[in-house]
Scaffold this active site. Structure first.
Site, PDB file in Angstrom:
ATOM      1  N   LYS A  84       0.854  -1.185   0.000  1.00 44.22           N
ATOM      2  CA  LYS A  84       0.000   0.000   0.000  1.00 44.22           C
ATOM      3  C   LYS A  84       0.889   1.233   0.000  1.00 44.22           C
ATOM      4  CE  LYS A  84      -3.654   2.224   2.766  1.00 44.22           C
ATOM      5  NZ  LYS A  84      -4.514   2.104   3.965  1.00 44.22           N
ATOM      6  N   SER A 159      -9.398   2.411   3.257  1.00 50.32           N
ATOM      7  CA  SER A 159      -8.527   3.085   2.311  1.00 50.32           C
ATOM      8  C   SER A 159      -7.578   2.148   1.565  1.00 50.32           C
ATOM      9  CB  SER A 159      -7.696   4.140   3.056  1.00 50.32           C
ATOM     10  OG  SER A 159      -6.862   3.522   4.033  1.00 50.32           O
ATOM     11  N   SER A 183      -9.688   0.139   7.574  1.00 46.15           N
ATOM     12  CA  SER A 183      -9.172   0.221   6.211  1.00 46.15           C
ATOM     13  C   SER A 183      -8.522  -1.044   5.669  1.00 46.15           C
ATOM     14  CB  SER A 183      -8.173   1.382   6.102  1.00 46.15           C
ATOM     15  OG  SER A 183      -8.845   2.609   6.214  1.00 46.15           O
TER      16      SER A 183
END
Length: 493
Positions: A84, A159, A183
Site C-alpha cells: 500500500k 482506504s 481500512s
C-alpha cells in the site's frame, strides 16, 4: 499448478512451497504477476512499478533457493507482494495517494517493508489508496479511483482498496494494508479476500505515513487465513529504536495454532451490530457464517457493546485531531509539492497546502484543528478520549462472557463508485462496525462468508482481545477449511 497459467491461482503458502521445491522459479513468478498487473491497469490498483528492481530481487531469491540444501531459507523467499502506498519504499514512489507527495522517493524503507524483504518477499510495486489513508471507498486518491474486480462500477472499499482489489483480481497473492478505522477489514469484505489488523503496536509504524498515530496499524491482505498468518508472523515484532508505540514483544509464529479445534469456543454476538441499518443480504450471509461456526463446535453468546453508536463521533474527533497535527509537516519546505508562485512564506504555506491536499484531507484537517483549538479542546477532544476509554471497557466486559466477537464488517455490500456523492457522512457511517475495535486497539479481521445483492462479497468480522491474533486466525482457518467462500474468484480475472 506448476505452470505459469495457474500461478495466480495459488495461495502464498502453495506458492512458497513450490518455490522451495524449485518447481517454479522466483523470476518466472515475478514476471507472471508483473504481466498480469500491467495488463489490468484499468483496475487502478497499482500506482508504481520498478521492473528492474523486482526482477533483480527475484533473481537473488532464485540464487538463494538454489544454494539452500538444508531448508534454512526464509519461508516467503521469492513470493511476490506489493505494498500500500502509505508505506515508504526506497526503490518505488511513496505518495500516500496525494498530490502533495507526487513523485516522492523515500531514502529508506518502512520497517514492515524491511521485515518482509528480510523474509525473501519480492516487491512488485506500490498500490493505490485513499489520500493519506482517509476514506472508505478509494475515491479520494489523487491518482484516480480503484475499481472492485467483482463489479468495475463499484468501490473496492478503502482506504486499502488497491491492496484488496489486486488480491481479489489475482494480480498478486498478497499485499500490505493499513487499518486506522477499518481500512483493511472493510475493503477485504467488499472484495472477498481475507485481511487482519493486529493489536495496536504489534507491527511497527516506522515508515508508515502517519494519519492518526494512536490508531494506525499495518496488516496483511491475502486470500486465506493461513496466508495472513504467514505474513503477519513476518511483519510483527518490536522496533523500539524507531517506533515508540511498538510493543516490546518477540515475533510470534501465528501459523502454529491454525488447526486447533474451536470446540467449545465462545463467540460473542453483539446485539448492536445487528440492529437497524444492517442490510438484509449482509445479515443473511453473516448469520449463515455464524451457523457454520456453530457446526464446527463454537457456542454463540449474546453480548452487548452499548457504546457502538458513539464510536463514529468519537473516531471523527480523535482521528482528524491527530491528522491535523501529523499533516502539518507537509508545508512545501523540505519535501513534497510546493506552490510555483507565492508572495511570501505564509503565502507559500497556504497555496502549497491548498494545491497539494484533496477535499477529504482538507475537511479532516479543518475538523481536527477546530476540536483542538482553545475553548473546544475540553468540550470535544478530551470528552472523546474519555468515551474512547469507555468503549475499550465495554469490550473487556464482553470478553468476560466470550473468547471472540463476531459480526458484520460493514452494513452493506460495496456501493457504486460515486454512489455517496458529496456526502462524507455516508462514508463515515459505513465504518460503524469496524470503528469500536479500532478505538480499543484490538485485533480484528475480515474473512469472506458469502455474497449479497448483485453478487457482491460479504465479510465476517472477528474481533479478539489484546494480542489474540492467533485465536482469530485459528477461527478463520477452521471456517475456511469447512467452506469455499474464500476460493471464489471474480469473472474475468
Amino acid at each position: 499448478m506448476t505452470t505459469t497459467t495457474a500461478l495466480h491461482d495459488l495461495t502464498v503458502a502453495q506458492l512458497a512451497s513450490l518455490l522451495r521445491a524449485r518447481k517454479v522459479s522466483a523470476l518466472e513468478t515475478a514476471q507472471h504477476f508483473l504481466a498480469r498487473a500491467q495488463a489490468n491497469a484499468s483496475l487502478g490498483a497499482f500506482l508504481d512499478f520498478n521492473e528492474e528492481v523486482t526482477l533483480r530481487q527475484a533473481r537473488a531469491a532464485d540464487l538463494a533457493l538454489a544454494a539452500d540444501s538444508g531448508g534454512a531459507t526464509p519461508t516467503l523467499l521469492g513470493v511476490p507482494m506489493a505494498h500500500k502506498d502509505i508505506f515508504v519504499t526506497r526503490d518505488f514512489i511513496s505518495t500516500a495517494g496525494s498530490r502533495m507527495l507526487a513523485g516522492y522517493r523515500s531514502p529508506f524503507d518502512a520497517t514492515v517493508v524491511s521485515k518482509l524483504a528480510a523474509q525473501g518477499v519480492v516487491t512488485l510495486g506500490k498500490l493505490n489508496c485513499d489520500e493519506f489513508a482517509m476514506g472508505s471507498a478509494n475515491e479520494n486518491s489523487a491518482f484516480g479511483p480503484v475499481r472492485n474486480p467483482w463489479d468495475l462500477t463499484r468501490t473496492p472499499g478503502g482506504s486499502s482498496g488497491g491492496s484488496a482489489a489486486a488480491v481479489a483480481a489475482r494480480l498478486l497473492p498478497a499485499a500490505t494494508g493499513t487499518d486506522t478505522g477499518g481500512s483493511i477489514r472493510q475493503p477485504a469484505s467488499f472484495c472477498g479476500v481475507t485481511g487482519i489488523k493486529p493489536t495496536y503496536g504489534r507491527a511497527s509504524r516506522y515508515g508508515m505515513v502517519a494519519f492518526a498515530s494512536s490508531l494506525d496499524q499495518a496488516g496483511p491482505m491475502a486470500r486465506t487465513a493461513q496466508d495472513c498468518a504467514l505474513l503477519l508472523s513476518a511483519m510483527c515484532g518490536p522496533d523500539p529504536d524507531r517506533d515508540s508505540t511498538s510493543l516490546d514483544l518477540p515475533a510470534e509464529d501465528f501459523t502454529r495454532s491454525l488447526t486447533e479445534s474451536i470446540e467449545g469456543l465462545r463467540i460473542g454476538v453483539p446485539a448492536e451490530f445487528f440492529g437497524e441499518g444492517l442490510a438484509d443480504d449482509v445479515r443473511a450471509a453473516v448469520d449463515g457464517a455464524l451457523k457454520e461456526l456453530e457446526k464446527l463446535g463454537a457456542r454463540l453468546v449474546p453480548i452487548s457493546l452499548p457504546r457502538t453508536e458513539l464510536s463514529i463521533p468519537v473516531y471523527y474527533i480523535i482521528a482528524p485531531a491527530e491528522a491535523s497535527s501529523n499533516l502539518s509537516r507537509f508545508d512545501g519546505v523540505k519535501f513534497g509539492h510546493r506552490a510555483a508562485q507565492y508572495a511570501d512564506l505564509t503565502d507559500m504555506y497556504k497555496k502549497t497546502r491548498a494545491e497539494g491536499f484533496g477535499d477529504e484531507v482538507k475537511r479532516r484537517i479543518m475538523i481536527g484543528t477546530y476540536v483542538l483549538s482553545h475553548g473546544y479542546y475540553d468540550a470535544y477532544y478530551l470528552q472523546a478520549q474519555k468515551i474512547r476509554r469507555m468503549i475499550a471497557d465495554d469490550f473487556q466486559q464482553a470478553y468476560l462472557q466470550c473468547d471472540v466477537i463476531a459480526g458484520p464488517v460493514a452494513p452493506t455490500v460495496a456501493w457504486k463508485l460515486g454512489g455517496h456523492g458529496n456526502d462524507p457522512l455516508a462514508d463515515y457511517l459505513a465504518d460503524i462496525f469496524t470503528l469500536p475495535g479500532s478505538l480499543a486497539g484490538l485485533p480484528g479481521m475480515s474473512l469472506p462468508v458469502g455474497f449479497g445483492a448483485n453478487h457482491m462479497p460479504v465479510g465476517l468480522q472477528l474481533i479478539g482481545n489484546y494480542l489474540q491474533e492467533a485465536k482469530l486466525l485459528n477461527v478463520a482457518h477452521r471456517f475456511q477449511q469447512a467452506t469455499h467462500w474464500h476460493l471464489a474468484k471474480p469473472e474475468g480475472f
